[in-house]
Structure formats: C-alpha cells, structure tokens
Scaffold this active site. Structure first.
Site, PDB file in Angstrom:
ATOM      1  N   ARG A 145     -10.764 -17.198  14.266  1.00  0.00           N
ATOM      2  CA  ARG A 145      -9.337 -17.334  14.586  1.00  0.00           C
ATOM      3  C   ARG A 145      -8.756 -16.040  15.148  1.00  0.00           C
ATOM      4  O   ARG A 145      -7.823 -16.069  15.950  1.00  0.00           O
ATOM      5  CB  ARG A 145      -8.600 -17.732  13.301  1.00  0.00           C
ATOM      6  CG  ARG A 145      -7.152 -18.135  13.456  1.00  0.00           C
ATOM      7  CD  ARG A 145      -6.526 -18.271  12.077  1.00  0.00           C
ATOM      8  NE  ARG A 145      -5.262 -18.960  12.071  1.00  0.00           N
ATOM      9  CZ  ARG A 145      -4.432 -18.990  11.031  1.00  0.00           C
ATOM     10  NH1 ARG A 145      -4.770 -18.350   9.911  1.00  0.00           N
ATOM     11  NH2 ARG A 145      -3.297 -19.639  11.082  1.00  0.00           N
TER      12      ARG A 145
ATOM     13  N   SER B  72      -0.046 -20.980  15.174  1.00  0.00           N
ATOM     14  CA  SER B  72      -1.436 -21.280  14.837  1.00  0.00           C
ATOM     15  C   SER B  72      -1.414 -21.971  13.487  1.00  0.00           C
ATOM     16  O   SER B  72      -1.019 -21.377  12.478  1.00  0.00           O
ATOM     17  CB  SER B  72      -2.266 -19.986  14.775  1.00  0.00           C
ATOM     18  OG  SER B  72      -3.579 -20.253  14.337  1.00  0.00           O
ATOM     19  N   SER B  73      -1.814 -23.233  13.455  1.00  0.00           N
ATOM     20  CA  SER B  73      -1.746 -24.016  12.219  1.00  0.00           C
ATOM     21  C   SER B  73      -2.680 -23.440  11.165  1.00  0.00           C
ATOM     22  O   SER B  73      -3.647 -22.743  11.476  1.00  0.00           O
ATOM     23  CB  SER B  73      -2.124 -25.468  12.486  1.00  0.00           C
ATOM     24  OG  SER B  73      -1.231 -26.066  13.395  1.00  0.00           O
ATOM     25  N   MET B  74      -2.392 -23.739   9.909  1.00  0.00           N
ATOM     26  CA  MET B  74      -3.256 -23.267   8.832  1.00  0.00           C
ATOM     27  C   MET B  74      -4.656 -23.857   9.015  1.00  0.00           C
ATOM     28  O   MET B  74      -4.808 -25.049   9.334  1.00  0.00           O
ATOM     29  CB  MET B  74      -2.673 -23.615   7.474  1.00  0.00           C
ATOM     30  CG  MET B  74      -2.388 -25.056   7.217  1.00  0.00           C
ATOM     31  SD  MET B  74      -1.383 -25.306   5.725  1.00  0.00           S
ATOM     32  CE  MET B  74      -2.430 -24.556   4.474  1.00  0.00           C
TER      33      MET B  74
END
Length: 400
Positions: free
Chosen positions: A39, A101-103
């Site tokens: 990520r 940015s999603s979990m």
C-alpha cells in the site's frame, strides 16, 4: 503497537497481513498480491489517516515523520488522500474528504467477494490511489484491468503510481464511472469503490452473462449502505444478488446529495399547524449506529425521504424527516427523561407514520440483517428484496 520491522528499522506490512488473515479478510488466493503490492507505493507524501483514538483524520507527512507515516500505511485504517475535490491546501483537514485509500480489511474482503478468475477482464469504478487496481493487475495481468476515475488529478496520480509499481498497462480512464467504459466491454467483473444510489443498468449491459458486479448501494434515507454482489442473468438483461456486508463509501460525484433546506419545509410558524402524536420507538432503536442494518432497512421501505438527527442538547434530541418529492416533513423529539417521544408531521405524506410502519415491518420479520436483503437491477429499475427476489421490500423507485 508492536510491529515487525524492515532492515531500515521502519514498520513492515507483515503484521498487517497476519491481522487480515486472522480477520478472514485476506484469503490465500490474495496473499501473493498483498505481499507483492504494498500500500505504501500508492499513498501521497501527506495523508490524513483516521485516528481510532480521536475519531478524527490527522495529517501525517512522510518527510517529517516517516515512522508514523509507514505505521499508518501498514495499519487497517482508512486514509484520506484528498479534501474538497482538490481545492484544499495545507496540512489541516479540509471540509469534506473526497478521495481516500480504503482500509485494507475492506479492500480484501471486497476482492474476495468479487471472486476473480485468471484471464478475466475487470472494470473498476473509482481508481482512487490505484492500489486496488494494482492488486487486481497482479492477479489478472495489467492488460485486463480498466479503472475509471472522475477527478483528473486523482486519475493522474493513480496512473503514475501504477507505472512506478510496474503496472503501467492498466488503463486509467478519466470520466464519470456511472457510464462505465464501453470501448473495453464486456467485462467479467465490475467493482465499485464509491457509493451508488441508482443507475446500475449501464454496468449490467457492459458485463458478460454470469459476470459479477460488486457495488456499495444504499438509499438517500441515510448514509447506511452495503455491498451488493450481483450476478448478471444469462440473457444479459438483469442482474440480481444479495448484500454481503455494511460499508460506508464516498458517493459517486454525480450522485452527491444536497440535504433539504430546513426553512423550505418548516417555515416560521409551520410547526403550530402540524399534527401531533407520540411513539414508543426509542432513540437507541432508531439511531443505534452508522453501520446498523435498521437504517438501511428503513431506507428500503421509506423511499424518497431523508433524515437528519440533531445533536443532543440537555437530554433532548430531535430527528427530522424530509420528503424528497414534496414538502412533507416530520420530527420526532426524544427526551432522556420520558418513555415516549413526541412527533410532529405535516404535508401530503405522514413521514413518521411511514418510518414507524417500516420499523415494525423490520421487527416483525425477525430484524433481518444485511445478508437477508438483496437487489435486482433491470431496465425497469432497482428492486430491493428480502430472502427472495419474489419478496420485494418496496415498489421499484429510482433516486430522487
């Protein structure tokens, strides 16, 4: 928190991977993509992670505090990457977060629901940072992934991040995701990382029969939404499937919602002419929390309506309801020192009566959770159902 470290002393993603496996979000087939596509390669220099302790988004700079930056990047938390459609400047949070940015736990649980297979072509709606597209590219090949992003600056950043990560063949399209991307259709899978309130038939037409569309879907009643996993029918004219889990995404920009102006519904003196009653439904039953199924269920039954809960002051909390097709309104006033709440309502619709009837409907059916609800999409509209597509929750209706 204790974290494993890399040779340079900074946190690694190993602990995050173990956490996601323990939660059941990271399945074995996605393990290699998680390991190969960190990520950290898709996050900006300055970002605003959600702080669990304060409930706020706070700025973290990779230059000023690299350890904190990496720690948040390797945590199962959502991270805001843009405020106010890019108009925001500086480190302080803006007014409205408009890209994120999603979990990771949610990212991988949705990818598991998508159930991709080698060689399939996937359309993603909402490129964001590009990380989700990169994960798909690792599994399927970059040439099989198309991602659409409405914001030109966000699309440009995603394109550059994908190139740096070695996935430059992913096609990043700048445009309205609601339109899909016809030049590369048909797709075997469509996944949306933005919330929708309608208009899914375009995607159905661009998906192969038997293909899967995974989309966060809800109503304008409130923020509650869930991912609908829809399978396209063999004739390609409809898609249907159950909801899988509660989520909370930013809405597609073309479907953003402007809340009604209170004074347009309840001008000075209007309350005196409203009908008055009481209810035994409690504040805790109506407003348990933002992920509770009750708000979702009420939105399916009470169409063309939205609600706003005021802050509680001195033990008193009004909750307002506004009709979206006329000027009907209602308010229920909860008080900590009373066993019943007072209701005022006015207009062609008795909105509170509809809400209370919807709550009793949900209660009488055993308080069904998200997986018992489903959605069918066709040219006629979008119909929510309970347990079976034959058991419609409410008549079909498009967004207001």
């Amino acid at each position: 928190m204790t974290r494993s470290t890399r040779d340079d002393g900074r946190p690694s993603s190993a602990e995050l991977g173990r956490l996601l496996v323990e939660k059941g979000a990271l399945t074995p087939d996605w393990g290699p993509a998680f390991a190969a596509v960190p990520r950290t390669g898709f996050l900006p220099e300055v970002m605003w992670p959600h702080d669990r302790d304060t409930g706020r988004a706070t700025a973290v700079s990779r230059t000023d505090d690299p350890d904190a930056w990496h720690a948040y990047a390797d945590s199962d938390v959502p991270i805001v990457t843009q405020w106010d459609d890019g108009e925001h400047q500086g480190a302080e949070p803006g007014v409205v977060f408009t890209s994120s940015s999603s979990m990771p736990g949610l990212v991988f649980s949705m990818l598991a629901d998508l159930d991709v297979r080698p060689g399939q072509r996937v359309l993603e709606i909402g490129a964001g940072t590009g990380w989700n597209a990169a994960l798909l590219a690792h599994r399927l090949g970059a040439e099989n992934v198309v991602t659409v992003e409405v914001d030109p600056a966000v699309a440009r950043s995603a394109r550059e991040a994908l190139r740096r990560a070695g996935y430059g063949e992913v096609e990043v399209v700048t445009g309205d995701g609601l339109l899909g991307h016809p030049p590369r259709a048909p797709y075997a899978r469509v996944i949306a990382t933005v919330g929708l309130r309608g208009g899914l038939m375009t995607w159905v037409r661009q998906t192969t029969p038997g293909g899967v569309i995974l989309v966060p879907w809800g109503t304008y009643y409130g923020f509650s939404e869930a991912t609908a996993r829809l399978v396209v029918a063999e004739d390609g004219r409809s898609a249907s499937g159950r909801f899988t889990q509660p989520v909370n995404f930013m809405r597609l920009r073309s479907q953003r919602f402007a809340y009604p102006r209170h004074s347009a519904y309840v001008p000075a003196g209007a309350a005196s002419g409203a009908s008055t009653s009481t209810t035994r439904i409690t504040e805790a039953e109506l407003l348990p929390d933002s992920t509770a199924v009750v708000e979702f269920a009420l939105g399916l039954r009470v169409r063309d309506c939205t609600h706003v809960a005021d802050r509680k002051r001195e033990g008193r909390r009004p909750v307002w309801f506004y009709g979206l097709t006329d000027r009907s309104w209602a308010v229920v006033v909860f008080r900590d020192d009373r066993g019943t709440a007072t209701v005022h309502q006015s207009g062609p619709r008795r909105l509170w009566d509809e809400v209370e009837a919807a709550y009793r409907w949900w209660e009488d059916r055993g308080r069904p959770g998200f997986p018992r609800f489903g959605l069918t999409v066709s040219a006629a509209g979008e119909d929510a159902w309970l347990d079976s597509p034959l058991n419609l929750v409410a008549p079909a209706a498009g967004p207001a």
